[in-house]
Scaffold this motif. Sequence first.
Motif, PDB file in Angstrom:
ATOM      1  N   UNK A  76       0.862  -1.185   0.000  1.00 15.82           N
ATOM      2  CA  UNK A  76       0.000   0.000   0.000  1.00 15.82           C
ATOM      3  C   UNK A  76       0.893   1.228   0.000  1.00 15.82           C
ATOM      4  N   UNK A  77       0.475   2.279  -0.693  1.00  8.61           N
ATOM      5  CA  UNK A  77       1.302   3.479  -0.755  1.00  8.61           C
ATOM      6  C   UNK A  77       1.526   4.111   0.612  1.00  8.61           C
ATOM      7  N   UNK A  78       0.613   3.876   1.562  1.00  2.00           N
ATOM      8  CA  UNK A  78       0.796   4.397   2.917  1.00  2.00           C
ATOM      9  C   UNK A  78       1.962   3.695   3.611  1.00  2.00           C
ATOM     10  N   UNK A  79       2.201   2.434   3.301  1.00  2.00           N
ATOM     11  CA  UNK A  79       3.357   1.732   3.848  1.00  2.00           C
ATOM     12  C   UNK A  79       4.652   2.329   3.304  1.00  2.00           C
ATOM     13  N   UNK A  80       4.668   2.640   2.027  1.00  9.55           N
ATOM     14  CA  UNK A  80       5.859   3.263   1.438  1.00  9.55           C
ATOM     15  C   UNK A  80       6.118   4.612   2.093  1.00  9.55           C
ATOM     16  N   UNK A  81       5.084   5.408   2.221  1.00 10.50           N
ATOM     17  CA  UNK A  81       5.249   6.727   2.826  1.00 10.50           C
ATOM     18  C   UNK A  81       5.664   6.610   4.287  1.00 10.50           C
ATOM     19  N   UNK A  82       5.130   5.643   4.993  1.00  7.09           N
ATOM     20  CA  UNK A  82       5.499   5.432   6.400  1.00  7.09           C
ATOM     21  C   UNK A  82       6.967   5.033   6.527  1.00  7.09           C
ATOM     22  N   UNK A  83       7.430   4.158   5.635  1.00  5.35           N
ATOM     23  CA  UNK A  83       8.841   3.761   5.650  1.00  5.35           C
ATOM     24  C   UNK A  83       9.724   4.963   5.340  1.00  5.35           C
ATOM     25  N   UNK A  84       9.323   5.768   4.377  1.00  8.11           N
ATOM     26  CA  UNK A  84      10.088   6.965   4.009  1.00  8.11           C
ATOM     27  C   UNK A  84      10.112   7.962   5.162  1.00  8.11           C
ATOM     28  N   UNK A  85       8.997   8.077   5.860  1.00 11.27           N
ATOM     29  CA  UNK A  85       8.897   9.027   6.968  1.00 11.27           C
ATOM     30  C   UNK A  85       9.675   8.593   8.199  1.00 11.27           C
ATOM     31  N   UNK A  86      10.153   7.353   8.237  1.00 13.56           N
ATOM     32  CA  UNK A  86      10.997   6.922   9.350  1.00 13.56           C
ATOM     33  C   UNK A  86      12.361   7.605   9.316  1.00 13.56           C
ATOM     34  N   UNK A  87      12.694   8.198   8.179  1.00 14.76           N
ATOM     35  CA  UNK A  87      13.984   8.874   8.032  1.00 14.76           C
ATOM     36  C   UNK A  87      13.840  10.373   8.287  1.00 14.76           C
ATOM     37  N   UNK A  88      14.891  10.949   8.848  1.00 16.56           N
ATOM     38  CA  UNK A  88      14.946  12.407   8.982  1.00 16.56           C
ATOM     39  C   UNK A  88      15.238  12.992   7.601  1.00 16.56           C
ATOM     40  N   UNK A  89      15.111  14.309   7.475  1.00 14.52           N
ATOM     41  CA  UNK A  89      15.428  14.964   6.197  1.00 14.52           C
ATOM     42  C   UNK A  89      16.875  14.713   5.797  1.00 14.52           C
ATOM     43  N   UNK A  90      17.764  14.749   6.760  1.00 20.89           N
ATOM     44  CA  UNK A  90      19.183  14.507   6.467  1.00 20.89           C
ATOM     45  C   UNK A  90      19.405  13.067   5.997  1.00 20.89           C
ATOM     46  N   UNK A  91      18.733  12.115   6.639  1.00 25.40           N
ATOM     47  CA  UNK A  91      18.859  10.721   6.213  1.00 25.40           C
ATOM     48  C   UNK A  91      18.319  10.528   4.802  1.00 25.40           C
ATOM     49  N   UNK A  92      17.202  11.172   4.497  1.00 26.14           N
ATOM     50  CA  UNK A  92      16.615  11.067   3.155  1.00 26.14           C
ATOM     51  C   UNK A  92      17.595  11.589   2.111  1.00 26.14           C
ATOM     52  N   UNK A  93      18.168  12.758   2.376  1.00 24.01           N
ATOM     53  CA  UNK A  93      19.126  13.335   1.440  1.00 24.01           C
ATOM     54  C   UNK A  93      20.333  12.437   1.251  1.00 24.01           C
ATOM     55  N   UNK A  94      20.845  11.906   2.355  1.00 24.55           N
ATOM     56  CA  UNK A  94      21.996  11.012   2.277  1.00 24.55           C
ATOM     57  C   UNK A  94      21.677   9.731   1.532  1.00 24.55           C
TER      58      UNK A  94
END
Length: 115
Positions: free
Chosen positions: A77-95
């Motif tokens: 489900x797309x909410x699972x993808x977004x939830x997994x992505x949201x587990x990261x901080x902005x810095x982690x996402x960028x890295x």
Amino acid sequence: VDDNVAKLMKHKLLRLPNQIQDALKLISCFGTQVSNDIISKLCSSSETSGDAITTSLEVARKEHILDHNDQVYKFAHDTLQQSAYDLMSSAEKGGCHFRIGLHLMSSVSKEASFD
């Protein structure tokens, strides 16, 4: 999506071992699905072994977080993808996006022939 559903999905992910969370965070950077080929390329140039990532993704599949066919892993489900992505901080996402880009560029450079 209702906030309660998003919180429930995030809670489900947080109950998983860190290794599985890390694999899900990695593939969440690609959106709702990622091909086996890309995962293989990331694994070949990653400090994390390909077996560890594949094992983690298979556990997530058994937990009904991911679906898998011969070509792609896809969040159930797309909410699972977004939830997994949201587990990261902005810095982690960028890295994470930066490392993915470097690994994929390196992979393409190795495959390219400039004859």
